[in-house]
Scaffold this active site. Structure first.
Site, PDB file in Angstrom:
ATOM      1  N   GLY A   1      20.423   8.647 -38.071  1.00  0.00           N
ATOM      2  CA  GLY A   1      20.129   8.085 -36.758  1.00  0.00           C
ATOM      3  C   GLY A   1      20.983   6.873 -36.464  1.00  0.00           C
ATOM      4  O   GLY A   1      20.567   5.981 -35.722  1.00  0.00           O
TER       5      GLY A   1
ATOM      6  N   ASP B   1      20.387  16.934 -36.274  1.00  0.00           N
ATOM      7  CA  ASP B   1      19.084  16.307 -36.100  1.00  0.00           C
ATOM      8  C   ASP B   1      18.523  15.938 -37.466  1.00  0.00           C
ATOM      9  O   ASP B   1      18.085  16.804 -38.224  1.00  0.00           O
ATOM     10  CB  ASP B   1      18.140  17.270 -35.375  1.00  0.00           C
ATOM     11  N   PHE B   2      18.525  14.656 -37.790  1.00  0.00           N
ATOM     12  CA  PHE B   2      18.078  14.210 -39.111  1.00  0.00           C
ATOM     13  C   PHE B   2      16.581  14.430 -39.319  1.00  0.00           C
ATOM     14  O   PHE B   2      16.096  14.372 -40.445  1.00  0.00           O
ATOM     15  CB  PHE B   2      18.420  12.732 -39.323  1.00  0.00           C
TER      16      PHE B   2
ATOM     17  N   HIS C   1      10.802   3.147 -35.157  1.00  0.00           N
ATOM     18  CA  HIS C   1      10.044   2.700 -33.982  1.00  0.00           C
ATOM     19  C   HIS C   1      10.044   3.734 -32.855  1.00  0.00           C
ATOM     20  O   HIS C   1       9.251   3.638 -31.925  1.00  0.00           O
ATOM     21  CB  HIS C   1      10.553   1.345 -33.477  1.00  0.00           C
TER      22      HIS C   1
END
Length: 335
Positions: free
Chosen positions: A176, A226-227, A245
């Site tokens: 990300g 997409d991790f 978050h």
């Protein structure tokens, strides 16, 4: 309610108009057009491709907001506050102002009522998906957001590089990590370290240029993906910087568990707040997370619970920046 309470509440109710004025001034480049010195509204309109009378009215609104100054000869100049809307100003607010009125952003906040009543993120209610998926499928929409995130990441990367001992690591996976600003700062300060950057295709667009600019491209692999669904092989420590978050607790626990299973160590860097008594700006950022992805700001106790649910122990934490903490997790059995 006193008269002053009524005035303050009215200003809050009508605050959307101020946001739109700042958005339009930023998007049109009005501050940049005035950066060289005072100019008549008609000249500024010509430079920015605007309707002259409409821009004059905007500049006068800007005057009342402390952005511009109307001089005796009728020309306009920037104030010190107004210069912060220039693209290249120190502490520039241009990116923030040019983001707030974008339709995808504006419409999401317009769906806040549905988010509060149903629990569905407002962005998803407005656009049919969370913000990350929307940016990935709608070219160009995420550029302004990524520019702002990248600026913040450069600052955060320097602090992470100093706050964590990377001497025992060989390859840092930045899951990300956007365009790689954090990873580039860390690799630049730890010459023995290799890196893997992973994020959605729109987010890593431009990463190659940034990594080359820092002189670390030869030590870093960029993976578009997409991790949350899969993590790349080859690393021995995983960094989640300003990632958790954005997600609800269950998604965070699942991601932490996968990171620990694959890499053995995870570094989480995020804002840590105590909601009781938090400042309005902090609480509004928390609502921003609720609106855009269903995420939230958390306390240190909240993060300890997330680590515990993932079968890990938070073994160390250290401040990075004013509100952020760097938190290190190991599998509980090995802690």
């Amino acid at each position: 309610m006193t008269e002053s309470d009524g005035g303050a509440l009215k200003a809050m109710i009508l605050g959307y108009r101020l946001s739109q004025v700042l958005y339009v001034l930023a998007r049109l480049g009005v501050a940049d057009a005035l950066a060289a010195g005072p100019a008549p509204a008609a000249d500024v309109a010509e430079r920015t491709g605007c309707h002259a009378d409409s821009l004059l009215r905007m500049l006068r609104a800007g005057r009342a907001m402390g952005i511009t100054e109307e001089l005796a000869d009728g020309s306009f100049a920037l104030t010190r506050r107004g210069r912060l809307l220039c693209r290249d100003a120190d502490s520039s607010q241009w990116l923030r102002a040019s983001l707030v009125g974008e339709p995808w952003h504006w419409d999401a906040w317009g769906s806040l009522l549905e988010s509060v009543t149903t629990g569905v993120p407002a962005f998803e209610a407005a656009h049919g998906s969370n913000s990350f998926e929307f940016f990935d499928r709608t070219p160009g929409t995420g550029d302004t957001m990524m520019n702002r995130v990248t600026d913040e990441a450069k600052r955060r990367g320097k602090e992470i590089a100093e706050a964590y001992d990377f001497s025992s690591a060989t390859c840092l996976v930045d899951a990300g990590g956007g365009r790689g600003a954090v990873l580039a700062e860390v690799l630049g300060r730890h010459a023995h370290l290799g890196g893997i950057l992973m994020d959605l295709p729109y987010a890593v667009s431009g990463a190659a240029d940034l990594l080359a600019e820092f002189g670390v491209a030869d030590r870093c692999e960029v993976v578009a993906g997409d991790f949350r669904r899969d993590l790349p092989a080859g690393g021995d420590v995983c960094l989640l910087s300003a990632v958790l978050h954005s997600w609800d607790d269950d998604a965070c626990v699942a991601l932490l568990r996968r990171c620990l299973e694959r890499y053995g160590r995870v570094i989480v860097v995020d804002e840590v707040i105590e909601p009781a008594g938090a400042a309005l700006d902090t609480l509004l950022k928390d609502l921003q997370l609720m609106v855009f992805s269903g995420g939230r700001h958390r306390s240190l106790a909240d993060y300890r619970r997330l680590f515990a649910r993932a079968g890990a122990e938070l073994v160390r934490h250290a401040p990075v920046g004013e509100l952020e903490l760097l938190m290190v997790g190991h599998p509980a059995a090995a802690a």
